[in-house]
Design a protein around this motif. Structure first.
Motif, mmCIF file in Angstrom:
data_model
loop_
_atom_site.group_PDB
_atom_site.id
_atom_site.type_symbol
_atom_site.label_atom_id
_atom_site.label_comp_id
_atom_site.label_asym_id
_atom_site.label_seq_id
_atom_site.Cartn_x
_atom_site.Cartn_y
_atom_site.Cartn_z
ATOM 1 N N TYR A 18 13.653 1.411 -9.427
ATOM 2 C CA TYR A 18 12.299 1.829 -9.840
ATOM 3 C C TYR A 18 11.862 1.121 -11.127
ATOM 4 C CZ TYR A 18 14.150 4.812 -13.545
ATOM 5 O OH TYR A 18 14.763 5.242 -14.691
ATOM 6 N N LEU A 21 9.587 -2.103 -11.087
ATOM 7 C CA LEU A 21 8.127 -2.041 -10.939
ATOM 8 C C LEU A 21 7.471 -2.272 -12.304
ATOM 9 C CD1 LEU A 21 7.860 0.960 -8.446
ATOM 10 C CD2 LEU A 21 7.719 -1.486 -7.935
ATOM 11 N N ARG A 25 5.142 -5.523 -13.655
ATOM 12 C CA ARG A 25 3.855 -5.326 -14.347
ATOM 13 C C ARG A 25 3.849 -6.111 -15.672
ATOM 14 N NH1 ARG A 25 1.556 -2.050 -17.850
ATOM 15 N NH2 ARG A 25 3.428 -0.877 -18.342
ATOM 16 N N VAL A 46 12.635 1.394 -3.447
ATOM 17 C CA VAL A 46 11.221 1.082 -3.732
ATOM 18 C C VAL A 46 10.588 0.606 -2.426
ATOM 19 C CG1 VAL A 46 11.303 0.469 -6.180
ATOM 20 C CG2 VAL A 46 11.807 -1.268 -4.511
ATOM 21 N N THR A 47 9.317 0.889 -2.272
ATOM 22 C CA THR A 47 8.686 0.487 -1.013
ATOM 23 C C THR A 47 8.146 -0.938 -1.150
ATOM 24 O OG1 THR A 47 6.479 1.217 -1.608
ATOM 25 C CG2 THR A 47 7.938 2.874 -0.641
ATOM 26 N N SER A 50 4.615 -0.903 -2.751
ATOM 27 C CA SER A 50 4.422 -0.790 -4.203
ATOM 28 C C SER A 50 4.797 -2.106 -4.889
ATOM 29 C CB SER A 50 5.194 0.395 -4.793
ATOM 30 O OG SER A 50 6.506 0.393 -4.325
ATOM 31 N N ALA A 53 2.022 -4.627 -4.195
ATOM 32 C CA ALA A 53 0.783 -4.322 -4.912
ATOM 33 C C ALA A 53 0.906 -4.748 -6.373
ATOM 34 C CB ALA A 53 0.489 -2.829 -4.818
ATOM 35 N N LEU A 54 2.056 -4.469 -6.979
ATOM 36 C CA LEU A 54 2.209 -4.827 -8.397
ATOM 37 C C LEU A 54 2.374 -6.331 -8.589
ATOM 38 C CD1 LEU A 54 4.393 -1.870 -9.588
ATOM 39 C CD2 LEU A 54 2.205 -2.535 -10.552
#
Ligand code: CTP
Length: 398
Positions: A18, A21, A25, A46-47, A50, A53-54
């Motif tokens: 996690y 992520l 960013r 983690v998917t 996600s 997208a990041l």
């Protein structure tokens, strides 16, 4: 900054996944592009959505994906980056890397790449300390793989020890040191850090609550910008950063004499929580309550290292930065401390117990310079360090 740098980020299967992520960013904020590769096990934590997208990019997952192969073959993918980062690097991934296995996309990329590789191990304590992992680690280091962490601490599995994944800020500093600009190349910078221990007798000493975290982070951030760092540390809780010259000391007087011999430097950052007093005549044998009763300790003042260096006629560093640990009237006290000590900047912080700063992960500082007081928002100590290192680089460039 990492503008236009390309990072291939391989995300392994561990509870620490996690944290990547946040890493993605932060990397993007600095201008890097991140291409994520997610292992099967990583997908449990983690998917793909996600991560994609990041990262703002598709996530690569399969070795035998026909569309992916048509767009960009796995060999090309492995070589398209400036740096390959593996986070979390599980025991399994490390074993595959050390053994040269290539039975899924991640391990194949790692075997095929000709790009530098940085791994961020994360696993249970016993897995990390197992001789098999020790062998793999030594092999990987010999193969030129660089490591960040793991850190020691409480783990998600309820155990304590080494194995916890490094924080995003630490990973970022390591990536910076590999890929970022080096405005401090050729500059020699002294950093003092940690508490000092002042002996009472051979088994007892007077100490303070400094963990050394902020000074360590400053040294790491300066080294990441290319500085040659001389790191003079008292007995701290956190390990010293990699890639710096470490000189360990115990007392304030030890620290003062080591600092003297480290000069001249281009800048000095005095982050140590130096004990103001020492026991005048420390006993060279253990004080016995049966024989000596309750000791009446007498104190003498320790040398003020920051003040001494700031007032040197010869060898005064062009930039001297002190820290101020205050519990009240922070700006007023730190401003007068700057004048009293004769340093150029003071990094002031409120170390009242309620702030959780001393010994904690975060810091809220006020930078006091000739231009007045500048309040920085509360942030992780690593980020305070990175911001300060940039300011030092700017000042030395002027
Ligand atoms: N410092 C030092 N040598 C000492 C004491 C402090 O070099 N003997 C440095 C610290 O590393 C820090 C700065 O001085 O950069 C301020 O430390 P601080 O403990 O806040 O200040 P003190 O000198 O102890 O002043 P006061 O007791 O008034 O708070």
């Amino acid at each position: 900054m990492l503008a236009s740098k390309k990072i291939l980020l391989i995300v392994g299967g561990g509870i620490a996944a996690y944290k990547v992520l946040e890493l993605v960013r932060r990397l993007r904020e600095r201008g890097a592009s991140v291409t994520p590769v997610l292992t099967r096990a990583g997908e449990e934590f983690v998917t793909p959505l996600s991560l994609s997208a990041l990262a703002g990019q598709k996530v690569y997952r399969d070795l035998f994906d026909l569309t992916d192969e048509a767009e960009m073959g796995h060999i090309q993918l492995s070589r398209s980056a400036d740096l390959v980062v593996v986070a979390p690097a599980t025991a399994d991934l490390m074993a595959k890397m050390a053994g040269g296995l290539a039975n899924d996309l991640a391990s194949t990329l790692l075997l095929a790449t000709d790009t530098p590789v940085l791994i961020v191990p994360a696993m249970n304590v016993r897995m990390w300390t197992h001789p098999a992992t020790g062998r793999n680690r030594a092999q990987l280091a010999a193969d030129g793989v660089r490591f960040v962490g793991p850190n020691e601490g409480d783990m998600a599995c309820g155990e304590y020890g080494p194995g916890r994944m490094a924080e995003p800020a630490e990973i970022l500093a390591a990536i910076d040191s590999q890929l970022g600009d080096k405005p401090l190349a050729g500059k020699r910078i002294l950093v003092t850090s940690g508490p000092t221990h002042e002996p009472i007798d051979p088994v007892r000493y007077i100490a303070n609550r400094s963990s050394g975290a902020q000074g360590t982070a400053v040294a790491r951030a300066l080294a990441a910008l290319g500085a040659d760092v001389v790191f003079v540390t008292g007995p701290a809780d956190v390990p010293p950063p990699e890639g710096v010259e470490v000189i360990r000391v115990e007392t304030a007087r030890n620290m003062a004499s080591v600092v003297q011999t480290a000069l001249p430097v281009d800048a000095g950052v005095f982050a140590a929580a130096v004990a103001d007093w020492r026991v005048t005549s420390a006993s060279d044998r253990k004080l016995k309550k049966t024989r000596d009763g309750v000791p009446a300790l007498e104190f003498a003042e320790n040398p003020d290292i920051l003040k001494t260096v700031s007032h040197l006629e010869e060898d005064r560093p062009p930039l001297v930065v002190g820290f101020a640990a205050e519990t009240e009237d922070v700006v007023a006290n730190a401003t007068s401390k700057r004048t009293r000590k004769g340093c150029d900047w003071i990094v002031a912080n409120d170390v009242s117990p309620a702030t959780g700063i001393m010994g904690g992960q975060e810091n809220a500082v006020i930078l006091i310079t000739d231009d007045g007081a500048e309040e920085w928002p509360r942030m992780p100590k690593e980020l305070v360090a990175q911001k300060l290192a940039r300011r030092i680089a700017d000042a030395l460039a002027d």
